[in-house]
Scaffold this motif. Structure first.
Motif, short mmCIF file in Angstrom:
data_model
loop_
_atom_site.label_atom_id
_atom_site.label_comp_id
_atom_site.label_asym_id
_atom_site.label_seq_id
_atom_site.Cartn_x
_atom_site.Cartn_y
_atom_site.Cartn_z
N VAL A 59 0.83 -1.21 0.00
CA VAL A 59 0.00 0.00 0.00
C VAL A 59 0.86 1.26 0.00
CG1 VAL A 59 -1.76 1.30 1.27
CG2 VAL A 59 -1.90 -1.19 1.15
N ALA A 60 1.90 1.26 0.85
CA ALA A 60 2.77 2.44 0.94
C ALA A 60 3.47 2.73 -0.38
CB ALA A 60 3.80 2.24 2.05
N TYR A 61 3.74 1.68 -1.17
CA TYR A 61 4.41 1.88 -2.46
C TYR A 61 3.42 2.21 -3.58
CZ TYR A 61 6.10 0.43 -7.03
OH TYR A 61 6.38 0.38 -8.38
N SER A 62 2.39 1.38 -3.74
CA SER A 62 1.55 1.48 -4.92
C SER A 62 0.67 2.71 -4.95
CB SER A 62 0.67 0.22 -5.04
OG SER A 62 -0.22 0.11 -3.93
N VAL A 63 0.18 3.16 -3.80
CA VAL A 63 -0.72 4.32 -3.79
C VAL A 63 0.00 5.60 -4.21
CG1 VAL A 63 -2.21 5.76 -2.35
CG2 VAL A 63 -2.33 3.27 -2.16
N PRO A 64 1.10 6.00 -3.57
CA PRO A 64 1.76 7.25 -3.99
C PRO A 64 2.32 7.20 -5.41
CG PRO A 64 2.51 6.56 -1.81
CD PRO A 64 1.77 5.41 -2.39
N PHE A 161 11.53 12.80 -5.29
CA PHE A 161 11.32 12.13 -4.00
C PHE A 161 10.44 10.88 -4.12
CE2 PHE A 161 12.11 16.58 -2.38
CZ PHE A 161 13.37 16.29 -1.92
N ILE A 162 9.41 10.93 -4.96
CA ILE A 162 8.50 9.79 -5.07
C ILE A 162 9.14 8.67 -5.89
CG2 ILE A 162 6.29 8.99 -5.99
CD1 ILE A 162 5.10 11.67 -5.20
N TYR A 163 9.72 8.99 -7.04
CA TYR A 163 10.32 7.96 -7.87
C TYR A 163 11.59 7.39 -7.26
CZ TYR A 163 7.12 8.80 -11.76
OH TYR A 163 6.00 8.89 -12.55
N ALA A 164 12.30 8.17 -6.46
CA ALA A 164 13.51 7.66 -5.81
C ALA A 164 13.19 6.56 -4.80
CB ALA A 164 14.25 8.79 -5.12
N SER A 165 11.94 6.50 -4.36
CA SER A 165 11.55 5.48 -3.38
C SER A 165 11.34 4.11 -4.01
CB SER A 165 10.27 5.92 -2.67
OG SER A 165 9.15 5.86 -3.56
N SER A 221 -2.08 10.90 -1.13
CA SER A 221 -1.43 9.60 -1.37
C SER A 221 0.00 9.58 -0.84
CB SER A 221 -1.45 9.27 -2.86
OG SER A 221 -0.59 10.14 -3.60
N ALA A 222 0.72 10.69 -1.00
CA ALA A 222 2.08 10.76 -0.48
C ALA A 222 2.08 10.76 1.05
CB ALA A 222 2.78 12.01 -1.00
N ALA A 223 1.13 11.48 1.64
CA ALA A 223 1.06 11.55 3.10
C ALA A 223 0.70 10.21 3.72
CB ALA A 223 0.05 12.62 3.51
N VAL A 224 -0.10 9.40 3.01
CA VAL A 224 -0.52 8.10 3.54
C VAL A 224 0.68 7.19 3.79
CG1 VAL A 224 -1.61 5.92 2.83
CG2 VAL A 224 -2.88 8.05 2.68
N GLY A 225 1.72 7.33 2.97
CA GLY A 225 2.88 6.47 3.12
C GLY A 225 3.64 6.67 4.41
N LEU A 231 4.79 2.41 10.94
CA LEU A 231 4.29 1.18 11.54
C LEU A 231 5.07 -0.06 11.07
CD1 LEU A 231 0.44 1.81 11.24
CD2 LEU A 231 1.80 1.87 13.33
N PHE A 232 5.75 0.07 9.96
CA PHE A 232 6.44 -1.08 9.38
C PHE A 232 7.65 -1.48 10.23
CE2 PHE A 232 9.73 -2.85 6.55
CZ PHE A 232 9.03 -3.93 6.04
#
Length: 266
Positions: A59-64, A161-165, A221-225, A231-232
């Motif tokens: 979820v943390a990856y696919s949504v943002p 920042f998003i693609y670097a993740s 979507s970015a904030a959700v990650g 929590l991970f």
């Protein structure tokens, strides 16, 4: 249209080179775990969706990343409201993508040098990416003065920042799901990313919905990650085996060897 034909020809050429040149496997395994027996594809896919730690990564990856990819496809419409032409929006998206690719390569190298710190790196990227998304929202809604350079910079930083993740998520997902095969894990992550992008763009089919919601959705979507990553719980069983923190008998190259690492799938 000519550009699309050129891209198609390049893809076909690369496919042919792969088919003709690349062997099925290298002469020796790239790592110790690469030579060990893994869960088969069907059981691996089932195991992933029962694996709570992997689902957090999913979820943390696919949504943002899926939402940001969808935003890029509609960027000309999103920025039209602040006087940006389709031509300018195309270049903004181009530089954001190129910046993201370069940043992904850089972060991959940094992650190699600082093993077992990927969660911290991802948190940095997502906090920074959320800030860049917020900047774009403020510009798009005209809450702050708008100029072309601000739009360029905010979008490029989002891409960076998003693609670097992405490579870090792939690596962390493989660590979390071990001993499920990396191909299964990365395949599921990629499919989830594409499904998220399709859903995001499908919302545009709702009559009169407009495009103002898109920057807000990207921000959300970015904030959700961030809370998901907090929590991970990190676990680097695969890396520990490869670096001999967990000692196992040295296997013959590509000979399936079962090991017991007290790691459970799920």
């Amino acid at each position: 249209m000519r550009l699309m034909y050129t891209e198609c020809a390049a893809c076909v050429l690369l496919l042919l080179l792969v088919v003709v040149y690349f062997p099925a496997k290298p002469p020796s395994p790239p790592s110790l775990t690469a030579s060990m027996e893994r869960t088969n594809y069907l059981h691996g896919i089932k195991g992933l969706f029962k694996h709570k730690r992997f689902l957090v990564i999913l979820v943390a990856y696919s949504v943002p990343t899926g939402v940001f990819g969808g935003l890029g496809a509609a960027l000309d419409m999103v920025l039209d409201g602040v006087g940006v032409s389709q031509y300018q929006a195309g270049w903004i998206g181009f530089y954001a993508t190129v910046g993201g690719c370069a940043a992904a390569l850089l972060m991959s190298r940094i992650a190699d040098q600082f093993l077992r710190h990927m969660k911290m790196m991802l948190l940095f990227l997502f906090v920074s990416g959320t800030a860049a998304c917020l900047w774009l929202v403020l510009l798009r809604m005209s809450y702050i003065p708008v100029n072309l350079w601000s739009l360029y910079l905010s979008n490029i930083l989002m891409g960076v920042f998003i693609y670097a993740s992405i490579p870090l998520f792939f690596e962390l997902g493989c660590e979390a799901s071990y001993p499920i095969a990396e191909g299964v894990t990365v395949g599921v992550l990629t499919i989830a990313n594409n499904v998220t992008g399709v859903i995001f763009l499908s919302v545009m089919q709702i009559p009169k919905i407009g495009v103002v919601w898109m920057p807000w959705a990207t921000l959300g979507s970015a904030a959700v990650g961030i809370p998901l990553l907090l929590l991970f719980k990190e676990n680097y069983t695969r890396t520990d085996i490869d670096t001999q923190r967990i000692i196992v008998p040295e296997p013959d190259p590509y000979r399936a060897t079962s090991i017991n690492t007290n790691t459970k799938v799920g």
